[in-house]
Enzyme design. Structure first.
Site, PDB file in Angstrom:
ATOM      1  N   CYS A  80      43.347  43.920  32.819  1.00 42.71           N
ATOM      2  CA  CYS A  80      44.814  43.868  32.933  1.00 42.71           C
ATOM      3  C   CYS A  80      45.317  45.304  32.891  1.00 42.71           C
ATOM      4  O   CYS A  80      44.739  46.162  33.552  1.00 42.71           O
ATOM      5  CB  CYS A  80      45.410  42.989  31.836  1.00 42.71           C
ATOM      6  SG  CYS A  80      44.954  43.449  30.160  1.00 42.71           S
ATOM      7  N   ARG A 123      45.669  41.210  27.601  1.00 39.57           N
ATOM      8  CA  ARG A 123      45.761  39.912  28.285  1.00 39.57           C
ATOM      9  C   ARG A 123      44.386  39.468  28.786  1.00 39.57           C
ATOM     10  O   ARG A 123      44.002  38.300  28.658  1.00 39.57           O
ATOM     11  CB  ARG A 123      46.740  40.008  29.464  1.00 39.57           C
ATOM     12  CG  ARG A 123      48.185  40.040  29.053  1.00 39.57           C
ATOM     13  CD  ARG A 123      49.085  40.271  30.251  1.00 39.57           C
ATOM     14  NE  ARG A 123      49.041  41.650  30.739  1.00 39.57           N
ATOM     15  CZ  ARG A 123      49.707  42.101  31.790  1.00 39.57           C
ATOM     16  NH1 ARG A 123      50.455  41.263  32.490  1.00 39.57           N
ATOM     17  NH2 ARG A 123      49.648  43.361  32.155  1.00 39.57           N
TER      18      ARG A 123
END
Lengths: 456, 178
Positions: free
Chosen positions: A409, A414
């Site tokens: 990410c 994430r």
């Protein structure tokens, strides 16, 4: 004589009044009974044989209304086998009690995406006799008519009936499991509970935390400006300070679970064998009404870690390996876990990352609305999204789960959560590209793409 | 609001030190910086002084806010780490930092010389103080998250203070020639 007649009339009138009052009471109580019956019996029960006969039919949908943990694989509420009925979709009764923006729209969208529509016969099953009822009431309000209830305990008791669970569902734990861990002290084996969030001030932690939990600041495992994990020696020091060895059962959680997943992935890379994350985060713990404390617990160190860090080096990769993955597209995929706008280069997603775009050849694997959210992988109560939904989403994106997958990410938060979910689902050959877009974009010689990808 | 409270105290100090021209000038400049209610100033002048005051200290105020937020908000902390790296390769290279140090030292010497020769008042004293604070900051406060913002803030204060000195110098010369 007149008096006698008046007395008879009075008696007759009194009898009439009493009779009419009695009749009205009877009709009122029968109405109340009918109403009660209506509210307690929104859905009729269905037998195991009938359910078995109708699974997989287009006009039937089987819905698991229990908690996400039960669906994933945990045997909760006295069920003999954990997991869900093969072919069932999930719509947890817990989701109805969540406080969220545009909750009704989100719930309606969820129903639609899972194929729970009013034209179908909907079987709602639970194990506590409450969840299916709650969902039935909600669906009734949404215009559903053909609703059936089922007790999954009957299904689970029969070993011949198929149930599914995720291969590594134990990695995501329910609040009850954490509470049992505290109560039985992990049967004498070492264990630690950590609240993970950014910052030394630990605002979330001081507001309230799981008893005995210790705060971990994410800056203990990563540093700027790239925000990669620390050097291996530094990571080992971090583990020792926090009392973590390879044999410690480590439970991580936070008000937002993303930092907990970030640390969980780093601990697995280091070689900690038993790393768990509380599914749904601190909210799940509070909703389960378990004890909370505000006392600040200090870290208890250990002298040795028990292995050379990293014991699991393939779990996190760096720039050179990410380039190798992009060079072997037939067998491996670099999966972008950022919002669509970040992926196509409309925005960078961060104040501290200026370049926009993606590593050339990376495939979009969904994420959420912005760099702090991951709606595409979470339910409305921030528990893990149904694995079948995730895999179906990736299939549409052109991601083959049998390939070697590396998730990235902006700076690895994430993607760490998605890597953990992929691990729960039992995917092999998976890793986190730690540097992500931040590291990739720092060197202008790295090939970058913008705009929508060419679909071949 | 602070200016309103500080004003009477400063005016009292002015009266107490009426015979000391040096202190009188110093405090008057500070009053000019803080005041929003001194009677002999026109409204335009008051607003101008207030705006100049805000402009002069805006950099420092911003740096204080950022430093404060850097321990509370992860986004701010990471932004400052990014800016630190960016500043170190652009505005604050080692050469420029050295140059800046020498300029501040020269500035301090000039200001102190002016004060010794009794050719400057409060404005010059304040400039000397800012120069010294700047030297200390550049040398010893590198650990601050908003370090470069503080240095920039100090430079803004200093530049505006030099403009003040020039303004007072030319005004004095003009009134002397009349």
């Amino acid at each position: 004589m007149v008096l006698h007649r008046k007395a008879i009339l009075f008696l007759l009138f009194s009898c009439l009044l009493i009779l009419s009052a009695a009749c009205s009471n009877v009709s009122k109580s029968s109405n109340e009974k009918a109403d009660k019956k209506d509210s307690t019996n929104l859905a009729e029960s269905i037998k195991t044989e009938d359910l078995k006969a109708n699974i997989g039919k287009n006009d039937w949908v089987i819905v698991d209304t229990r908690s996400n943990d039960a669906f994933n694989g945990w045997a909760l509420d006295g069920v003999e086998r954990g997991g869900h009925i093969k072919g069932a979709v999930d719509f947890s009764a817990n989701w109805l009690n969540v406080e969220a923006d545009q909750k009704n729209k989100k719930l309606s969208d969820t129903l639609k995406s899972k194929g729970i529509t009013s034209d179908k016969k909907v079987v709602l099953y639970d194990a506590n006799g409450k969840d299916a009822q709650s969902v039935a009431e909600y669906l009734k309000g949404e215009g559903f008519k053909n609703l059936y209830k089922y007790d999954v305990k009957e299904w689970a008791a029969n070993q011949d009936l198929a149930m599914e669970n995720y291969p590594n569902y134990e990695m995501l734990v329910p609040p009850a499991w954490v509470n049992d861990l505290k109560t039985n002290k992990n049967n004498g084996k070492p264990y630690k509970i950590f609240e993970v969030s950014w910052g030394d001030e630990a605002k979330d932690y001081k507001t309230g935390h799981i008893p005995r939990a210790v705060h971990i600041n994410t800056d203990e495992v990563e540093e700027g400006p790239v925000w990669n994990r620390l050097q291996d020696q530094e990571l080992e020091k971090f583990a020792l300070i926090n009392g973590i060895t390879t044999d410690t059962t480590v439970v991580l959680y936070g008000s937002d679970s993303m930092p907990a997943f970030r640390v969980a992935v780093i601990l697995k890379y280091m070689g900690v064998k038993d790393v768990r994350v509380l599914n749904g985060g601190y909210t799940a713990w509070k909703n389960a009404k378990y004890d909370v404390e505000t006392k600040v617990n200090s870290k208890e160190s250990v002298p040795t870690f028990g292995a050379t860090v990293p014991a699991n080096p393939d779990y996190i990769i760096d720039l050179a390996e990410a380039k190798e993955i992009l060079a072997n597209k037939s067998t491996s995929t670099l999966v972008d876990i950022r919002s669509w706008d970040e992926y196509i280069g409309k925005i960078s997603g961060y104040d501290y990352i200026k370049p926009k775009g993606r590593p050339a050849g990376a495939v979009w694997g969904h994420a959420g609305s912005d760099s702090s959210n991951l709606e595409d992988f979470r339910n409305i109560d921030h528990t893990m999204r149904n694995g079948s939904d995730v895999l179906a989403m990736w299939e549409k994106d052109g991601i083959n789960p049998d390939n070697k997958l590396s998730f990235y990410c902006g700076t690895g938060w994430r993607a760490a959560e998605v890597l953990f979910y992929a691990d729960v689902l039992g995917l092999k050959n998976i890793s986190l590209y730690d540097g992500g877009w931040n590291e990739w974009s720092m060197d202008s010689s790295n090939p970058v793409e913008k705009g929508e990808p060419n679909k071949k | 609001m602070n200016g309103v409270w500080i004003l009477p105290i400063l005016l009292k100090r002015v009266n107490q030190t009426r015979n000391n021209i040096f202190w009188k000038k110093t405090i008057r400049i500070l009053v000019l910086s803080f005041s929003i209610g001194k009677g002999d100033l026109t409204m335009i002048k008051k607003i101008t002084y207030l705006l100049v005051f805000l402009l002069q200290f805006s950099g420092i105020i911003l740096a204080i806010v950022l430093e404060n937020l850097s321990s509370k908000k992860m986004g701010v902390a990471r932004y400052l780490t990014y800016k630190k790296q960016e500043f170190e390769s652009t505005l604050f290279t080692p050469f420029i930092v050295h140059l800046l140090m020498y300029l501040l030292i020269v500035g301090t010497i000039v200001c102190l010389a002016l004060l010794l020769l009794k050719k400057g008042g409060g404005v010059v004293l304040f400039a000397a103080l800012v120069n010294i604070i700047g030297i200390i900051f550049i040398r010893f406060e590198k650990e601050l998250q908003a370090y470069h913002f503080f240095v920039l803030g100090i430079l803004i204060v200093l530049v505006i203070q030099y403009v003040w000195i020039m303004y007072f110098y030319f005004r004095k010369r003009r009134s002397a020639t009349k």
